[in-house]
Design a protein around this motif. Structure first.
Motif, short mmCIF file in Angstrom:
data_model
loop_
_atom_site.label_atom_id
_atom_site.label_comp_id
_atom_site.label_asym_id
_atom_site.label_seq_id
_atom_site.Cartn_x
_atom_site.Cartn_y
_atom_site.Cartn_z
N LEU A 13 54.22 104.01 87.49
CA LEU A 13 53.55 103.01 86.66
C LEU A 13 54.31 102.75 85.36
CD1 LEU A 13 49.77 103.87 87.10
CD2 LEU A 13 51.02 101.91 88.02
N SER A 14 54.88 103.79 84.78
CA SER A 14 55.67 103.63 83.55
C SER A 14 56.87 102.73 83.81
CB SER A 14 56.13 104.98 83.03
OG SER A 14 55.06 105.75 82.58
N VAL A 15 57.54 102.95 84.94
CA VAL A 15 58.70 102.13 85.29
C VAL A 15 58.29 100.67 85.43
CG1 VAL A 15 60.38 101.65 87.13
CG2 VAL A 15 59.99 104.01 86.38
N LEU A 16 57.23 100.43 86.20
CA LEU A 16 56.79 99.06 86.42
C LEU A 16 56.33 98.38 85.13
CD1 LEU A 16 54.81 99.46 89.76
CD2 LEU A 16 57.01 98.32 89.41
N LEU A 17 55.54 99.08 84.34
CA LEU A 17 55.06 98.48 83.09
C LEU A 17 56.21 98.18 82.14
CD1 LEU A 17 52.66 97.51 81.44
CD2 LEU A 17 52.44 99.84 80.54
N ALA A 18 57.18 99.07 82.04
CA ALA A 18 58.31 98.83 81.13
C ALA A 18 59.12 97.61 81.58
CB ALA A 18 59.21 100.06 81.08
N ILE A 19 59.37 97.50 82.88
CA ILE A 19 60.14 96.35 83.37
C ILE A 19 59.38 95.05 83.11
CG2 ILE A 19 60.97 95.22 85.48
CD1 ILE A 19 61.72 98.03 86.49
N VAL A 20 58.10 95.04 83.42
CA VAL A 20 57.29 93.83 83.20
C VAL A 20 57.20 93.51 81.71
CG1 VAL A 20 54.95 92.91 83.39
CG2 VAL A 20 55.99 94.04 85.35
N ALA A 21 56.99 94.52 80.88
CA ALA A 21 56.86 94.28 79.44
C ALA A 21 58.16 93.76 78.83
CB ALA A 21 56.42 95.57 78.73
N VAL A 22 59.28 94.35 79.19
CA VAL A 22 60.56 93.89 78.65
C VAL A 22 60.85 92.48 79.15
CG1 VAL A 22 63.06 94.28 78.71
CG2 VAL A 22 61.52 96.19 78.28
N ARG A 23 60.54 92.22 80.39
CA ARG A 23 60.78 90.88 80.96
C ARG A 23 59.90 89.82 80.30
NH1 ARG A 23 62.24 86.54 81.83
NH2 ARG A 23 62.25 85.44 83.79
N LEU A 24 58.62 90.11 80.15
CA LEU A 24 57.69 89.11 79.63
C LEU A 24 57.66 89.04 78.11
CD1 LEU A 24 54.69 89.53 82.08
CD2 LEU A 24 56.52 87.82 82.14
N LEU A 25 57.58 90.19 77.45
CA LEU A 25 57.47 90.18 75.99
C LEU A 25 58.78 89.82 75.29
CD1 LEU A 25 55.29 93.36 75.39
CD2 LEU A 25 54.56 90.97 75.33
N LEU A 26 59.88 90.30 75.83
CA LEU A 26 61.18 90.07 75.20
C LEU A 26 61.99 88.98 75.88
CD1 LEU A 26 62.16 93.79 74.53
CD2 LEU A 26 60.93 92.21 73.05
N ARG A 27 61.47 88.46 76.98
CA ARG A 27 62.14 87.42 77.77
C ARG A 27 63.55 87.83 78.18
NH1 ARG A 27 59.33 84.06 73.83
NH2 ARG A 27 57.63 83.01 74.91
N GLU A 28 63.69 89.08 78.53
CA GLU A 28 64.98 89.62 78.96
C GLU A 28 65.17 89.32 80.43
OE1 GLU A 28 68.46 90.83 78.90
OE2 GLU A 28 67.41 91.34 77.04
N ARG A 29 66.34 88.80 80.78
CA ARG A 29 66.62 88.45 82.17
C ARG A 29 67.71 89.30 82.79
NH1 ARG A 29 66.45 82.11 81.10
NH2 ARG A 29 64.19 81.89 81.12
N GLY A 30 68.45 90.02 81.99
CA GLY A 30 69.56 90.81 82.50
C GLY A 30 69.08 91.96 83.38
N PHE A 31 69.62 92.01 84.60
CA PHE A 31 69.21 93.05 85.54
C PHE A 31 69.50 94.44 84.98
CE2 PHE A 31 70.33 96.02 88.92
CZ PHE A 31 69.11 96.07 89.59
N ALA A 32 70.66 94.61 84.34
CA ALA A 32 71.03 95.93 83.82
C ALA A 32 70.05 96.40 82.74
CB ALA A 32 72.45 95.91 83.28
N VAL A 33 69.67 95.50 81.87
CA VAL A 33 68.72 95.86 80.80
C VAL A 33 67.37 96.22 81.40
CG1 VAL A 33 67.49 95.02 78.77
CG2 VAL A 33 69.90 94.48 79.06
N LEU A 34 66.88 95.43 82.34
CA LEU A 34 65.60 95.72 82.98
C LEU A 34 65.65 97.03 83.75
CD1 LEU A 34 64.68 92.15 84.27
CD2 LEU A 34 63.70 93.36 82.32
N ALA A 35 66.74 97.27 84.45
CA ALA A 35 66.87 98.51 85.22
C ALA A 35 66.91 99.73 84.31
CB ALA A 35 68.13 98.46 86.10
N VAL A 36 67.67 99.65 83.22
CA VAL A 36 67.76 100.77 82.28
C VAL A 36 66.43 100.98 81.57
CG1 VAL A 36 68.85 101.55 80.14
CG2 VAL A 36 70.25 100.65 81.99
N ALA A 37 65.74 99.91 81.23
CA ALA A 37 64.42 100.04 80.59
C ALA A 37 63.46 100.77 81.52
CB ALA A 37 63.88 98.67 80.22
#
Length: 121
Positions: A13-37
Protein backbone atom coordinates in the motif's frame (compact mmCIF):
# COMPACT_ATOMS: atom_id res chain seq x y z
CA UNK A 1 3.82 -6.57 16.54
CA UNK A 2 2.21 -6.86 13.09
CA UNK A 3 2.37 -10.17 11.27
CA UNK A 4 4.50 -10.58 8.17
CA UNK A 5 1.30 -10.59 6.11
CA UNK A 6 0.31 -7.22 7.57
CA UNK A 7 3.80 -5.87 6.91
CA UNK A 8 3.67 -7.04 3.28
CA UNK A 9 0.21 -5.50 2.90
CA UNK A 10 1.44 -2.19 4.37
CA UNK A 11 4.53 -2.14 2.17
CA UNK A 12 2.44 -2.76 -0.96
CA UNK A 13 0.00 0.00 0.00
CA UNK A 14 2.87 2.40 0.73
CA UNK A 15 4.32 1.74 -2.73
CA UNK A 16 0.99 2.31 -4.45
CA UNK A 17 0.10 5.42 -2.48
CA UNK A 18 3.53 7.00 -3.05
CA UNK A 19 3.37 6.39 -6.81
CA UNK A 20 -0.16 7.76 -7.06
CA UNK A 21 0.63 10.76 -4.83
CA UNK A 22 3.80 11.71 -6.70
CA UNK A 23 2.02 11.29 -10.03
CA UNK A 24 -1.09 13.26 -9.10
CA UNK A 25 0.14 15.83 -6.57
CA UNK A 26 3.44 16.65 -8.24
CA UNK A 27 2.39 15.83 -11.82
CA UNK A 28 5.52 13.74 -12.24
CA UNK A 29 5.56 11.62 -15.39
CA UNK A 30 9.07 10.20 -15.37
CA UNK A 31 9.04 6.43 -14.92
CA UNK A 32 12.34 6.47 -13.02
CA UNK A 33 11.10 9.04 -10.51
CA UNK A 34 7.83 7.18 -9.96
CA UNK A 35 9.64 3.84 -9.60
CA UNK A 36 12.17 5.23 -7.11
CA UNK A 37 9.42 6.98 -5.14
CA UNK A 38 7.51 3.71 -4.84
CA UNK A 39 10.65 1.77 -4.02
CA UNK A 40 11.66 4.17 -1.26
CA UNK A 41 8.16 4.22 0.23
CA UNK A 42 8.13 0.43 0.33
CA UNK A 43 11.68 -0.55 1.24
CA UNK A 44 12.21 2.00 4.02
CA UNK A 45 9.21 0.95 6.16
CA UNK A 46 10.17 -2.70 5.66
CA UNK A 47 13.70 -2.02 6.90
CA UNK A 48 12.35 -0.02 9.83
CA UNK A 49 10.01 -2.89 10.77
CA UNK A 50 12.97 -5.28 10.68
CA UNK A 51 14.90 -3.02 13.03
CA UNK A 52 11.96 -2.80 15.42
CA UNK A 53 11.43 -6.57 15.37
CA UNK A 54 15.04 -6.95 16.43
CA UNK A 55 14.33 -4.78 19.50
CA UNK A 56 11.44 -6.98 20.58
CA UNK A 57 8.61 -4.76 19.37
CA UNK A 58 8.53 -2.24 22.23
CA UNK A 59 7.77 0.60 19.81
CA UNK A 60 4.43 -0.64 18.47
CA UNK A 61 2.27 1.47 20.79
CA UNK A 62 0.09 4.22 19.37
CA UNK A 63 -0.03 7.59 21.04
CA UNK A 64 -3.39 8.47 22.58
CA UNK A 65 -5.07 10.34 19.80
CA UNK A 66 -8.21 9.76 17.84
CA UNK A 67 -7.43 11.73 14.70
CA UNK A 68 -3.69 11.11 14.41
CA UNK A 69 -2.75 8.02 16.52
CA UNK A 70 0.92 7.94 15.57
CA UNK A 71 3.49 5.59 17.11
CA UNK A 72 7.27 5.44 16.98
CA UNK A 73 6.92 2.66 14.42
CA UNK A 74 4.76 4.86 12.19
CA UNK A 75 7.03 7.86 12.55
CA UNK A 76 10.13 5.81 11.78
CA UNK A 77 8.56 4.50 8.59
CA UNK A 78 7.87 8.04 7.41
CA UNK A 79 11.30 9.34 8.36
CA UNK A 80 13.12 6.39 6.78
CA UNK A 81 11.05 6.70 3.58
CA UNK A 82 11.76 10.43 3.34
CA UNK A 83 15.49 9.94 3.88
CA UNK A 84 15.79 7.04 1.46
CA UNK A 85 13.76 8.85 -1.20
CA UNK A 86 15.91 11.98 -0.85
CA UNK A 87 19.12 9.99 -1.21
CA UNK A 88 18.07 7.76 -4.09
CA UNK A 89 16.23 10.48 -6.01
CA UNK A 90 19.00 13.02 -5.38
CA UNK A 91 21.74 10.75 -6.66
CA UNK A 92 19.46 9.26 -9.31
CA UNK A 93 16.65 10.53 -11.49
CA UNK A 94 16.29 13.96 -9.84
CA UNK A 95 19.96 14.88 -9.59
CA UNK A 96 19.40 17.83 -11.93
CA UNK A 97 16.17 18.94 -10.25
CA UNK A 98 15.98 21.84 -7.84
CA UNK A 99 16.40 21.16 -4.15
CA UNK A 100 12.82 22.24 -3.58
CA UNK A 101 11.49 19.70 -6.08
CA UNK A 102 13.63 16.93 -4.61
CA UNK A 103 12.57 17.75 -1.05
CA UNK A 104 8.91 17.91 -2.05
CA UNK A 105 9.08 14.53 -3.80
CA UNK A 106 10.87 12.95 -0.82
CA UNK A 107 8.33 14.45 1.58
CA UNK A 108 5.43 13.02 -0.43
CA UNK A 109 7.08 9.57 -0.28
CA UNK A 110 7.58 9.85 3.47
CA UNK A 111 4.09 11.17 4.03
CA UNK A 112 2.64 8.28 2.05
CA UNK A 113 4.50 5.73 4.15
CA UNK A 114 3.47 7.51 7.35
CA UNK A 115 -0.21 7.70 6.46
CA UNK A 116 -0.36 4.06 5.40
CA UNK A 117 1.29 2.99 8.67
CA UNK A 118 -1.10 5.07 10.77
CA UNK A 119 -4.41 4.39 9.08
CA UNK A 120 -4.21 1.25 6.95
CA UNK A 121 -2.41 -1.38 9.03
Amino acid sequence: MPSWGAVAYGVALSVLLAIVAVRLLLRERGFAVLAVAGLAAGVAPLLWDLILRHTGGRFFTDAPGLVFPVSYEDTGSGVFATALAALVLGFGPQRAASGRRLALTAAVCGGSALLVDIYLY
